[in-house]
Design a protein around this motif. Structure first.
Motif, PDB file in Angstrom:
ATOM      1  N   ALA A  29       0.851  -1.194   0.123  1.00 39.46           N
ATOM      2  CA  ALA A  29      -0.004   0.052  -0.064  1.00 39.46           C
ATOM      3  C   ALA A  29       0.958   1.138  -0.363  1.00 39.46           C
ATOM      4  O   ALA A  29       0.725   1.939   1.053  1.00 39.46           O
ATOM      5  CB  ALA A  29      -0.977  -0.008   1.190  1.00 39.46           C
ATOM      6  N   TYR A  63      -4.529  -0.400   4.031  1.00 39.33           N
ATOM      7  CA  TYR A  63      -5.090  -1.930   4.358  1.00 39.33           C
ATOM      8  C   TYR A  63      -6.263  -1.537   5.100  1.00 39.33           C
ATOM      9  O   TYR A  63      -7.230  -2.500   5.101  1.00 39.33           O
ATOM     10  CB  TYR A  63      -4.042  -2.663   4.909  1.00 39.33           C
ATOM     11  CG  TYR A  63      -3.087  -3.231   3.909  1.00 39.33           C
ATOM     12  CD1 TYR A  63      -3.442  -4.515   3.194  1.00 39.33           C
ATOM     13  CD2 TYR A  63      -1.733  -2.720   3.611  1.00 39.33           C
ATOM     14  CE1 TYR A  63      -2.632  -4.997   2.032  1.00 39.33           C
ATOM     15  CE2 TYR A  63      -1.016  -3.110   2.564  1.00 39.33           C
ATOM     16  CZ  TYR A  63      -1.478  -4.392   2.131  1.00 39.33           C
ATOM     17  OH  TYR A  63      -0.475  -4.923   0.925  1.00 39.33           O
ATOM     18  N   ARG A  66      -8.927  -1.140   2.766  1.00 38.52           N
ATOM     19  CA  ARG A  66      -9.304  -2.132   1.676  1.00 38.52           C
ATOM     20  C   ARG A  66     -10.178  -3.324   2.393  1.00 38.52           C
ATOM     21  O   ARG A  66     -10.934  -3.896   1.915  1.00 38.52           O
ATOM     22  CB  ARG A  66      -7.885  -2.537   1.474  1.00 38.52           C
ATOM     23  CG  ARG A  66      -7.101  -2.006   0.724  1.00 38.52           C
ATOM     24  CD  ARG A  66      -5.840  -2.797   0.123  1.00 38.52           C
ATOM     25  NE  ARG A  66      -4.880  -1.910  -0.341  1.00 38.52           N
ATOM     26  CZ  ARG A  66      -3.612  -2.113  -1.065  1.00 38.52           C
ATOM     27  NH1 ARG A  66      -3.437  -3.345  -1.168  1.00 38.52           N
ATOM     28  NH2 ARG A  66      -2.863  -1.422  -1.597  1.00 38.52           N
ATOM     29  N   ARG A  71     -10.735   0.111  -3.220  1.00 43.09           N
ATOM     30  CA  ARG A  71      -9.297  -0.263  -4.047  1.00 43.09           C
ATOM     31  C   ARG A  71      -8.919   1.068  -4.887  1.00 43.09           C
ATOM     32  O   ARG A  71      -9.517   2.031  -5.257  1.00 43.09           O
ATOM     33  CB  ARG A  71      -9.965  -1.397  -5.027  1.00 43.09           C
ATOM     34  CG  ARG A  71     -10.275  -2.790  -4.288  1.00 43.09           C
ATOM     35  CD  ARG A  71      -9.041  -3.340  -3.551  1.00 43.09           C
ATOM     36  NE  ARG A  71      -9.217  -4.672  -3.109  1.00 43.09           N
ATOM     37  CZ  ARG A  71      -9.702  -4.710  -1.706  1.00 43.09           C
ATOM     38  NH1 ARG A  71      -9.815  -3.905  -0.929  1.00 43.09           N
ATOM     39  NH2 ARG A  71     -10.046  -6.108  -1.198  1.00 43.09           N
TER      40      ARG A  71
END
Length: 372
Positions: A29, A63, A66, A71
């Motif tokens: 990321a 994250y 996510r 996304r």
């Protein structure tokens, strides 16, 4: 057997068969992690790098974001709907490039055979490495540890005997993970893998394969080369061989940039030529600044226009010699823009790209589009 436990098998197989030892490093990321590192208030929170405006797009997601289904490349409005607590931060590409340079300096301590795919990932061929370390997994572990120590960021790594499998391996234990695919594991690993997870098989191709009854690597392996060439053209042989765990592509340290482009999506649709011309100018300036700083000169200019209904068109022009000044780029871009008008529907996105570089010094293909 764990990843580290099979490392010796990779090296022994590589030494006995002449196979390469390839590492794929992928930062976790990356853009979002840099923002969380530099701003402690963002740590542990869902973060999206990009614009929160109605027509903005997520460039990267932490994250934490996510977990809500956010996304990269997702419209910002969709991301906000999925995660109401999402925090948007504007991109800082200068900061990301600076970290990328630190990371690539770490790579260069081990091998000159580095093929960057973007600011945050690269292939490394460590078959014959600078420190004479016989185990590729050891090198991957050393690189990950030094990246953490010097940048306070984490990276995931994949180790295998070719690029295709190393790329897949790096995604197996994300984030902050390591995975090894040995020569003995390779064919079986691919056989069980859904084709949608194959690097080089995009969503449209995966859908086409699904309609042909090809859902896994095993299904793909069952097809003949002639069949795959008939259905997928020039990509057919690539699919045929990767279904068998075979990928002979070398790590290309001299990979050259194919194009430099910039684009922007507007908050409201544009209808008149002067408004569009005004929005085109900063894109031209950004492309030219990048080219001028690196002494890149191209001959082909491409204008990209996306309308309100998402129809997309391009207009290109190639001139006799390389474009040597920003105003020349502006002139050619203006001519292409005139070809688009008058319009019967609003313009939501505009982009300009320069390509056809010809003879030029090698420049890693770090980012094919410089998005504002």
């Amino acid at each position: 057997m764990g990843a580290c436990g099979v490392s010796a098998a990779v090296e022994n197989a590589g030494q006995s068969t002449g196979r390469r030892k390839i590492i794929h490093i992928d930062m976790d990321a990356f853009y979002a992690s840099v923002e969380q590192r530099d701003n402690p208030e963002l740590r542990g929170k869902p973060v999206a790098v990009g614009s929160a405006r109605e027509r903005g797009v997520v460039a990267a997601a932490s994250y934490e974001a996510r977990k809500f289904g956010v996304r990269s490349a997702m419209p910002s409005i969709t991301a906000k709907r999925k995660c109401p607590e999402l925090i948007f931060v504007p991109p800082r590409f200068d900061a990301y490039r600076a970290v990328s340079q630190e990371i690539h300096a770490i790579f260069a301590e081990h091998t000159p055979l580095i093929e960057p795919l973007s600011l945050d990932e690269a292939y490394l061929d460590v078959t014959d490495n600078l420190q004479g370390i016989p185990v590729a997994t050891t090198i991957a572990e050393m690189i990950r540890a030094k990246i953490r120590a010097e940048t306070d960021l984490t990276a995931s790594a994949g180790v295998s005997y070719n690029k295709f499998l190393a790329k897949i391996a790096s995604g197996q234990n994300k984030p902050d993970g390591l995975f090894v695919i040995t020569p003995k594991m390779g064919p079986g690993f691919v056989e069980a893998l859904p084709v949608r997870k194959f690097h080089g098989v995009g969503p449209a191709t995966a859908d086409k394969m699904g309609r042909l009854g090809i859902e896994t690597g095993g299904d793909l392996r069952a097809q003949s080369l002639a069949f795959l060439q008939e259905k997928f053209g020039k990509s057919g042989p690539y699919y045929y061989w990767i279904a068998r765990g075979i990928d002979e592509r070398p790590v290309r340290a001299d990979r050259e940039r194919k194009s430099v482009g910039a684009e922007d999506t507007f908050a409201t649709d544009l209808f008149d030529v002067e408004s569009v011309r005004g929005e085109l100018r900063p894109l031209i300036e950004k492309v030219w600044r990048y080219c001028d700083e690196r002494s890149i000169r191209g001959r082909t200019v491409t204008l990209k226009v996306k309308f309100a209904d998402f129809q997309q068109i391009t207009r290109s022009r190639t001139i006799a010699g390389p474009i040597e000044a920003e105003e020349d780029l502006a002139t050619v871009s203006g001519v292409l823009l005139d070809q688009v008008f008058p319009v019967t529907k609003g313009i939501r996105l505009l982009g300009v790209t320069i390509s056809n570089f010809g003879e030029m010094r090698s420049e890693p293909d770090r980012q094919m589009s410089l998005t504002i």
